[in-house]
Write a protein that holds these residues in place. Structure first.
Motif, PDB file in Angstrom:
ATOM      1  N   VAL A  43       0.835  -1.199   0.000  1.00  0.00           N
ATOM      2  CA  VAL A  43       0.000   0.000   0.000  1.00  0.00           C
ATOM      3  C   VAL A  43       0.870   1.251   0.000  1.00  0.00           C
ATOM      4  CG1 VAL A  43      -1.642   1.354   1.370  1.00  0.00           C
ATOM      5  CG2 VAL A  43      -1.959  -1.121   1.096  1.00  0.00           C
ATOM      6  N   ASP A  44       0.566   2.181  -0.887  1.00  0.00           N
ATOM      7  CA  ASP A  44       1.304   3.441  -0.983  1.00  0.00           C
ATOM      8  C   ASP A  44       0.554   4.606  -0.341  1.00  0.00           C
ATOM      9  OD1 ASP A  44       3.520   2.459  -2.771  1.00  0.00           O
ATOM     10  OD2 ASP A  44       1.811   2.054  -4.080  1.00  0.00           O
ATOM     11  N   VAL A  45      -0.775   4.573  -0.434  1.00  0.00           N
ATOM     12  CA  VAL A  45      -1.611   5.648   0.107  1.00  0.00           C
ATOM     13  C   VAL A  45      -2.706   5.025   0.956  1.00  0.00           C
ATOM     14  CG1 VAL A  45      -3.164   7.554  -0.454  1.00  0.00           C
ATOM     15  CG2 VAL A  45      -1.160   7.123  -1.893  1.00  0.00           C
ATOM     16  N   LEU A  46      -2.887   5.557   2.168  1.00  0.00           N
ATOM     17  CA  LEU A  46      -3.917   5.072   3.072  1.00  0.00           C
ATOM     18  C   LEU A  46      -5.002   6.136   3.220  1.00  0.00           C
ATOM     19  CD1 LEU A  46      -4.657   2.725   5.076  1.00  0.00           C
ATOM     20  CD2 LEU A  46      -3.598   4.127   6.858  1.00  0.00           C
ATOM     21  N   VAL A  47      -6.254   5.731   3.040  1.00  0.00           N
ATOM     22  CA  VAL A  47      -7.399   6.622   3.214  1.00  0.00           C
ATOM     23  C   VAL A  47      -8.116   6.203   4.493  1.00  0.00           C
ATOM     24  CG1 VAL A  47      -9.531   7.506   2.201  1.00  0.00           C
ATOM     25  CG2 VAL A  47      -7.610   6.879   0.717  1.00  0.00           C
ATOM     26  N   PRO A  48      -8.034   7.012   5.565  1.00  0.00           N
ATOM     27  CA  PRO A  48      -8.554   6.555   6.859  1.00  0.00           C
ATOM     28  C   PRO A  48     -10.054   6.641   7.038  1.00  0.00           C
ATOM     29  CG  PRO A  48      -7.557   8.726   7.088  1.00  0.00           C
ATOM     30  CD  PRO A  48      -7.309   8.282   5.669  1.00  0.00           C
ATOM     31  N   MET A  49     -10.702   7.617   6.378  1.00  0.00           N
ATOM     32  CA  MET A  49     -12.119   7.890   6.621  1.00  0.00           C
ATOM     33  C   MET A  49     -12.342   8.064   8.128  1.00  0.00           C
ATOM     34  SD  MET A  49     -13.449   8.429   3.719  1.00  0.00           S
ATOM     35  CE  MET A  49     -15.209   8.373   3.949  1.00  0.00           C
ATOM     36  N   GLU A  56       0.906   1.948  15.581  1.00  0.00           N
ATOM     37  CA  GLU A  56       1.126   0.559  15.178  1.00  0.00           C
ATOM     38  C   GLU A  56       0.862   0.377  13.686  1.00  0.00           C
ATOM     39  OE1 GLU A  56      -0.544  -3.974  16.132  1.00  0.00           O
ATOM     40  OE2 GLU A  56      -1.650  -2.200  16.813  1.00  0.00           O
ATOM     41  N   ILE A  57      -0.233   0.914  13.203  1.00  0.00           N
ATOM     42  CA  ILE A  57      -0.569   0.788  11.781  1.00  0.00           C
ATOM     43  C   ILE A  57       0.465   1.495  10.921  1.00  0.00           C
ATOM     44  CG2 ILE A  57      -2.237   1.535  10.021  1.00  0.00           C
ATOM     45  CD1 ILE A  57      -4.438   1.005  12.112  1.00  0.00           C
ATOM     46  N   ILE A  58       0.863   2.681  11.330  1.00  0.00           N
ATOM     47  CA  ILE A  58       1.849   3.447  10.566  1.00  0.00           C
ATOM     48  C   ILE A  58       3.173   2.695  10.506  1.00  0.00           C
ATOM     49  CG2 ILE A  58       3.209   5.581  10.565  1.00  0.00           C
ATOM     50  CD1 ILE A  58       0.664   6.912  11.831  1.00  0.00           C
ATOM     51  N   GLY A  59       3.576   2.113  11.631  1.00  0.00           N
ATOM     52  CA  GLY A  59       4.828   1.369  11.664  1.00  0.00           C
ATOM     53  C   GLY A  59       4.781   0.072  10.879  1.00  0.00           C
ATOM     54  N   ALA A  60       3.606  -0.529  10.756  1.00  0.00           N
ATOM     55  CA  ALA A  60       3.475  -1.802  10.056  1.00  0.00           C
ATOM     56  C   ALA A  60       3.441  -1.652   8.544  1.00  0.00           C
ATOM     57  CB  ALA A  60       2.216  -2.526  10.528  1.00  0.00           C
ATOM     58  N   GLY A  61       3.146  -0.440   8.062  1.00  0.00           N
ATOM     59  CA  GLY A  61       3.033  -0.230   6.630  1.00  0.00           C
ATOM     60  C   GLY A  61       4.242   0.473   6.045  1.00  0.00           C
ATOM     61  N   SER A  62       4.268   0.544   4.710  1.00  0.00           N
ATOM     62  CA  SER A  62       5.314   1.286   4.005  1.00  0.00           C
ATOM     63  C   SER A  62       4.739   2.471   3.246  1.00  0.00           C
ATOM     64  CB  SER A  62       6.045   0.356   3.028  1.00  0.00           C
ATOM     65  OG  SER A  62       5.135  -0.190   2.078  1.00  0.00           O
ATOM     66  N   PHE A  63       3.446   2.751   3.430  1.00  0.00           N
ATOM     67  CA  PHE A  63       2.795   3.858   2.733  1.00  0.00           C
ATOM     68  C   PHE A  63       3.442   5.188   3.130  1.00  0.00           C
ATOM     69  CE2 PHE A  63       0.315   2.583   6.443  1.00  0.00           C
ATOM     70  CZ  PHE A  63       0.244   3.744   7.180  1.00  0.00           C
ATOM     71  N   GLY A  64       3.440   6.110   2.173  1.00  0.00           N
ATOM     72  CA  GLY A  64       4.068   7.402   2.427  1.00  0.00           C
ATOM     73  C   GLY A  64       3.083   8.557   2.539  1.00  0.00           C
ATOM     74  N   LEU A  65       1.794   8.274   2.318  1.00  0.00           N
ATOM     75  CA  LEU A  65       0.786   9.338   2.371  1.00  0.00           C
ATOM     76  C   LEU A  65      -0.492   8.814   3.012  1.00  0.00           C
ATOM     77  CD1 LEU A  65      -0.345  12.162   1.559  1.00  0.00           C
ATOM     78  CD2 LEU A  65      -0.943  11.164  -0.672  1.00  0.00           C
ATOM     79  N   ILE A  66      -0.962   9.525   4.023  1.00  0.00           N
ATOM     80  CA  ILE A  66      -2.300   9.323   4.556  1.00  0.00           C
ATOM     81  C   ILE A  66      -3.139  10.476   4.017  1.00  0.00           C
ATOM     82  CG2 ILE A  66      -3.746   9.212   6.625  1.00  0.00           C
ATOM     83  CD1 ILE A  66      -1.253   8.209   8.140  1.00  0.00           C
ATOM     84  N   GLN A  67      -3.993  10.167   3.063  1.00  0.00           N
ATOM     85  CA  GLN A  67      -4.796  11.196   2.411  1.00  0.00           C
ATOM     86  C   GLN A  67      -6.260  10.995   2.771  1.00  0.00           C
ATOM     87  OE1 GLN A  67      -4.137  14.075   0.149  1.00  0.00           O
ATOM     88  NE2 GLN A  67      -6.206  14.252   1.003  1.00  0.00           N
ATOM     89  N   GLN A  68      -6.794  11.901   3.569  1.00  0.00           N
ATOM     90  CA  GLN A  68      -8.207  11.808   3.939  1.00  0.00           C
ATOM     91  C   GLN A  68      -9.082  12.185   2.754  1.00  0.00           C
ATOM     92  OE1 GLN A  68     -10.488  10.343   5.318  1.00  0.00           O
ATOM     93  NE2 GLN A  68     -10.372  11.031   7.461  1.00  0.00           N
ATOM     94  N   PHE A 295      -8.633  14.605  -4.761  1.00  0.00           N
ATOM     95  CA  PHE A 295      -7.893  13.467  -4.218  1.00  0.00           C
ATOM     96  C   PHE A 295      -6.850  12.986  -5.228  1.00  0.00           C
ATOM     97  CE2 PHE A 295      -7.412   8.862  -3.804  1.00  0.00           C
ATOM     98  CZ  PHE A 295      -7.109   8.701  -2.461  1.00  0.00           C
ATOM     99  N   GLY A 296      -7.305  12.777  -6.476  1.00  0.00           N
ATOM    100  CA  GLY A 296      -6.388  12.309  -7.508  1.00  0.00           C
ATOM    101  C   GLY A 296      -5.261  13.293  -7.767  1.00  0.00           C
ATOM    102  N   GLN A 297      -5.587  14.570  -7.822  1.00  0.00           N
ATOM    103  CA  GLN A 297      -4.555  15.584  -8.052  1.00  0.00           C
ATOM    104  C   GLN A 297      -3.512  15.582  -6.946  1.00  0.00           C
ATOM    105  OE1 GLN A 297      -6.719  19.263  -8.456  1.00  0.00           O
ATOM    106  NE2 GLN A 297      -7.595  18.711 -10.438  1.00  0.00           N
ATOM    107  N   ASN A 298      -3.951  15.411  -5.709  1.00  0.00           N
ATOM    108  CA  ASN A 298      -3.006  15.471  -4.601  1.00  0.00           C
ATOM    109  C   ASN A 298      -2.136  14.226  -4.524  1.00  0.00           C
ATOM    110  OD1 ASN A 298      -2.297  17.524  -2.819  1.00  0.00           O
ATOM    111  ND2 ASN A 298      -3.211  16.487  -1.063  1.00  0.00           N
ATOM    112  N   VAL A 299      -2.717  13.070  -4.822  1.00  0.00           N
ATOM    113  CA  VAL A 299      -1.922  11.838  -4.846  1.00  0.00           C
ATOM    114  C   VAL A 299      -0.851  11.926  -5.929  1.00  0.00           C
ATOM    115  CG1 VAL A 299      -1.998   9.367  -5.373  1.00  0.00           C
ATOM    116  CG2 VAL A 299      -3.692  10.365  -3.823  1.00  0.00           C
ATOM    117  N   LEU A 300      -1.223  12.411  -7.109  1.00  0.00           N
ATOM    118  CA  LEU A 300      -0.242  12.534  -8.196  1.00  0.00           C
ATOM    119  C   LEU A 300       0.808  13.578  -7.867  1.00  0.00           C
ATOM    120  CD1 LEU A 300      -2.574  12.316 -11.335  1.00  0.00           C
ATOM    121  CD2 LEU A 300      -1.094  10.535 -10.362  1.00  0.00           C
ATOM    122  N   ARG A 301       0.437  14.629  -7.190  1.00  0.00           N
ATOM    123  CA  ARG A 301       1.400  15.650  -6.766  1.00  0.00           C
ATOM    124  C   ARG A 301       2.441  15.023  -5.827  1.00  0.00           C
ATOM    125  NH1 ARG A 301       1.526  21.364  -5.761  1.00  0.00           N
ATOM    126  NH2 ARG A 301       2.728  21.838  -3.892  1.00  0.00           N
TER     127      ARG A 301
END
Length: 336
Positions: A43-49, A56-68, A295-301
């Motif tokens: 997973v590269d981007v996590l959407v928390p809702m 713990e979740i942040i440490g377990a993953g390799s994602f670099g962006l939490i984008q709400q 959302f798409g614009q910010n992920v691509l940025r």
């Protein structure tokens, strides 16, 4: 390149595929909150809702962006994300249409309470008893929080002939022209004493937890209507119930709760003086479509190596973003 959304839609007509409309080449997975740790691989981007994103979740993953996919980030451990090199960003309510959608719902709840719509509907079923209701004409409305939602509310209420008073942390910022005056939090009790309708539309923070509690409700004008479209943690629900049962408040319109989903047996779920909705204020098709674009614009940025817009942190050593696959040109045709 993968996105993980931690909130399946309960509405069968809704689909998270809308989030990929502006992200060609990306994949999207959806899981429940209790399944997050099992779905973090790749997973590269996590959407928390509405869900918790813990250290713990942040440490377990390799994602670099939490984008709400919205505004709320109060359940994300931003400090842990910063330490781990993870960007945390939101989508502003004023740009996605979220504020407009929430304001619409608030107006609907106000009108349902003031015009006694539940009683009026029941009257038809019982044989046409005609309840006499109040009206917004000539009433005083207090808007507590004049950010994007509060401003959108003031714009919509301006045509109802009511007097509006705004309360905000920085009153010097003013408000829309339809708001008669804007005051600071210290003057909240005085405002409540003259307001027929009180709307909570402020941003949740540690300082605003239980902003509306026993003391606040006691300061309200007897029989006032209370509306909360902000966050559930801003209201002491036991104090709210006591104010409703005593008649200090005549009605409450609630779209948010301390714990969501609200337990079915909770006293607020079927209280005769509560108009309860399941946190749907911003959930409109127009908001979801506009959010997909931003959302798409910010992920691509972020993928291009640029800081995401609307970030609430700035990690000193960000985790790397995924590299897009290299496009290969069609092989040249071999001459005969």
């Amino acid at each position: 390149m993968r996105i993980l959304v931690t909130h399946p839609w309960s509405d069968p007509s809704a689909s998270w595929d809308i989030a990929l409309e502006h992200l060609p080449g990306w994949e999207l997975q959806v899981c429940r909150e209790d399944e997050i740790l099992q779905h973090l691989d790749g997973v590269d981007v996590l959407v928390p809702m509405p869900n918790v994103v813990s250290r713990e979740i942040i440490g377990a993953g390799s994602f670099g962006l939490i984008q709400q996919y919205g505004v709320g980030l109060e359940r994300v451990d931003v400090e842990a994300a910063t330490d781990a090199g993870v960007w945390v960003a939101r989508l502003p309510a004023g740009l996605t249409g979220n504020a407009d959608s929430v304001a619409e719902l608030a107006v609907a709840q106000i009108l349902m309470a003031v015009r006694r719509m539940d009683e009026a509907r029941a009257a038809v079923a019982r044989g046409w008893w005609q309840p006499i209701s109040g009206s917004l004409i000539g009433s005083t409305v207090a808007i507590v929080g004049l950010g994007s939602i509060g401003t959108a509310l003031a714009q919509r209420l301006s045509g109802f002939g009511c007097r509006m008073i705004g309360v905000r942390a920085h009153p010097e910022a003013g408000g829309p022209g339809s708001v008669e005056k804007v005051v600071g939090p210290a003057e909240l009790p005085a405002v409540l004493a003259e307001a027929d309708v009180v709307i909570c539309s402020a941003m949740a923070s540690p300082e605003t937890r239980h902003l509306f509690g026993a003391t606040t409700f006691a300061a309200c004008k007897p029989g006032a209507v209370f509306i909360n479209v902000a966050r559930g943690v801003m209201v002491d629900q036991d104090a709210l119930l006591a104010a409703l049962d005593s008649g200090q408040l005549s009605w409450a319109g609630l779209d948010v709760f301390q714990s969501e989903p609200l337990p079915q047996q909770h006293a607020l779920a079927d209280h005769p003086r509560v108009i309860a909705t399941p946190h749907i204020g911003g959930l409109t098709r127009s908001m979801l479509a506009r959010s997909a674009e931003l959302f798409g614009q910010n992920v691509l940025r972020w993928q291009r190596g640029e800081p995401p817009l609307w970030a609430v942190n700035h990690p000193p050593r960000p985790r790397p973003a995924p590299i897009p696959p290299r496009r290969t040109s069609a092989s040249a045709e071999t001459p005969s």
